[in-house]
Design a protein around this motif. Sequence first.
Motif, PDB file in Angstrom:
ATOM      1  N   VAL A 146     -43.312  -2.223 -14.564  1.00 14.56           N
ATOM      2  CA  VAL A 146     -43.322  -0.825 -14.812  1.00 14.56           C
ATOM      3  C   VAL A 146     -43.525  -0.513 -13.091  1.00 14.56           C
ATOM      4  N   ARG A 147     -42.623   0.421 -12.790  1.00 10.02           N
ATOM      5  CA  ARG A 147     -42.842   0.953 -11.447  1.00 10.02           C
ATOM      6  C   ARG A 147     -43.345   2.479 -11.341  1.00 10.02           C
ATOM      7  N   THR A 148     -44.636   2.621 -10.762  1.00  2.00           N
ATOM      8  CA  THR A 148     -45.302   4.062 -10.833  1.00  2.00           C
ATOM      9  C   THR A 148     -44.174   4.943 -10.258  1.00  2.00           C
ATOM     10  N   VAL A 193     -41.311  -4.071  -1.819  1.00  2.64           N
ATOM     11  CA  VAL A 193     -40.984  -4.073  -0.389  1.00  2.64           C
ATOM     12  C   VAL A 193     -39.736  -3.211  -0.180  1.00  2.64           C
ATOM     13  N   GLU A 194     -39.926  -2.146   0.429  1.00  2.00           N
ATOM     14  CA  GLU A 194     -38.795  -1.339   0.829  1.00  2.00           C
ATOM     15  C   GLU A 194     -38.913  -0.908   2.127  1.00  2.00           C
ATOM     16  N   ILE A 195     -40.101  -0.963   2.551  1.00  2.00           N
ATOM     17  CA  ILE A 195     -40.398  -0.660   3.986  1.00  2.00           C
ATOM     18  C   ILE A 195     -40.454  -1.690   5.070  1.00  2.00           C
ATOM     19  N   ASN A 219     -32.204  -1.683  -1.806  1.00  2.29           N
ATOM     20  CA  ASN A 219     -31.361  -0.270  -1.438  1.00  2.29           C
ATOM     21  C   ASN A 219     -32.186   0.392  -0.435  1.00  2.29           C
ATOM     22  N   ASP A 220     -33.492   0.672  -0.558  1.00  3.03           N
ATOM     23  CA  ASP A 220     -34.339   1.459   0.514  1.00  3.03           C
ATOM     24  C   ASP A 220     -34.620   0.477   1.783  1.00  3.03           C
ATOM     25  N   LEU A 221     -34.997  -0.755   1.488  1.00  4.23           N
ATOM     26  CA  LEU A 221     -35.144  -1.764   2.524  1.00  4.23           C
ATOM     27  C   LEU A 221     -33.965  -1.522   3.501  1.00  4.23           C
TER      28      LEU A 221
HETATM   29 MG    MG Z   1     -36.283   2.485  -3.688  1.00  2.00          MG
END
Ligand code: MG
Length: 564
Positions: A334-336, A422-424, A446-448
């Motif tokens: 589950v992602r917050t 790990v997106e940043i 996607n964000d990484l």
């Molecule tokens: Mg993202």
Amino acid sequence: MVTVEARATRILQGTPVVPGVVAGPVLRVVDEVSEEAVARYGDGGLADEDAALAAYDASVLEVADGFARKAAAAHGAAAEVLAASAGLTRDKGLRVAVAKALGQGSDVVTAVRAAVEQFVSVFTGMGGLMAERATDLRDIERRLVAHLVGEPEPGVPTPSVPSVLLAADLAPSDTAGLDPALVLAIVTERGGPTSHTAIIARQLGIPCVVGCRGALEVAAGAFVVVDGEGGRVELGVDEQAAADRVEASRVAREALAAWRGPAQTADGTPVKLLANVADGTTAESAAGEPVQGVGLFRTELCFLDRRDEPDAEEQAAIYAEVLRPYADGRHVVVRTLDAGSDKPIAFATHEGEENPALGVRGLRLSFDNPGLMDHQLDGIQLAAESTGTETWVMAPMVATVAEAADFAAKVRPRGLKPGVMVEIPSAALLAYRMLEVVDFLSIGTNDLTQYAMAADRMATDLAHLTDPWQPAVLQLIAITAEAGRNARKPVGVCGEAAADPLLAVCLVGMGVTSLSMAARAVRPVGAQLARVHMETCEHAAEVALAASDPMAARQAVRDLLAEA
Ligand code: MG
Ligand code: PEP
């Protein structure tokens, strides 16, 4: 890039999204109502104000019914968006504004446009979620005007024969009701691998090429071959030769569909394949696919239309619907709340940020509002206890080890397993230290990609940069996976990159232990992994990392697999 081959075949190159070779006539998606048609229509020859209002009412009926039909065929957030558009089309306030403009002497098209303009400026002034509705209103306006002037509604026409859909780009309302039996392939001139079009095509399993320059110059009705693996659109191909390639691809895809799991490489290294879900409905249907659980439950998608924060009990009931189908020994990550930026949530998002993608989004929302995180974790704990499903919890947009440690300290006492996304790039570079404080990592490619390449994931003009095959992005993934190997802790990928069978081979070669994706994408990925030895995966990772750009990386891995 347009190249000319010996047999006068013209090839347009784009970014491959969903593999498969198909051939058929082009069906163009129209973006705007033609102004010539509007000029021809003029005042529509309508006798008076009442006749004009009746014409307006008739077009409202048609447009609202169209949205309602699409809503019935869709589910989850897409169905809600479409149902809301149907309601907005029938809005009484809008009708009053149209009637007023007619009363002041406007013709009916001008009256519709003026009324919509008035509402758009009100919504835009309100900001946040209401401002988002301005896009929907403009979509409604185009559809109403099309009906009035007797033109086809802008957006995706219903194909009369199986066709290749060709568009500049597709909006959520365009893609929600697509019928895979009639849409052979989707080709867009704009957009990248994380565009909305790409995400929907993967969910539906429709061969897809995005960012295909020159595609809009292809005439409606032209016979084309679309190669979703090579990212090519080919014109002037002999129809028999095309039919042979299509048949070979169909047979290959049928073999993929027969894959049953559990996933492992040809020499038996297990890889967990997991589903990305948005709500109880998508969780339930994914549970029937050969997945070992859910790798990404995007909780924020449950609250897109909520103005107030639901309490822990209400959240628990929503989460339990997602957890329950996996109480058979599988696990759910589950992602917050990842509210903010491209996913505004009324009760959480900060208004008026200069640069929301780099602003207070995801985990950062809990810095000045710790209750938001606490209530959500309470809800997740209640749902885990009531269903008995093994529940892992991860936070989005984690930038520092201290943030990861704070999060883990909140999650562990609740009997849940803590991890971070790990997106940043900072999180990838310090993955080994993140793993000292949490139990698992999940790479959001996607964000990484967006943050590593400094390219907005929604910016269609930057599609060549927002590509997870970019060597710099692959390097960050490799660093993260290596940290997982050393710490003997799971590192998964849950961004769109996981759904690319070719890239999946490289990710596994780097040491990624799970891949989470739209449930429809699981079988092709599983079947691809079953064909390669771990040694080949490792070699594929090396050649991809060494390539100079995304297309070269894809080609190098394709060549390697062809030899292996
Ligand atoms: Mg993202
Ligand atoms: C990601 O960034 O890759 C991810 C999975 O999160 P989202 O797409 O929801 O931002």
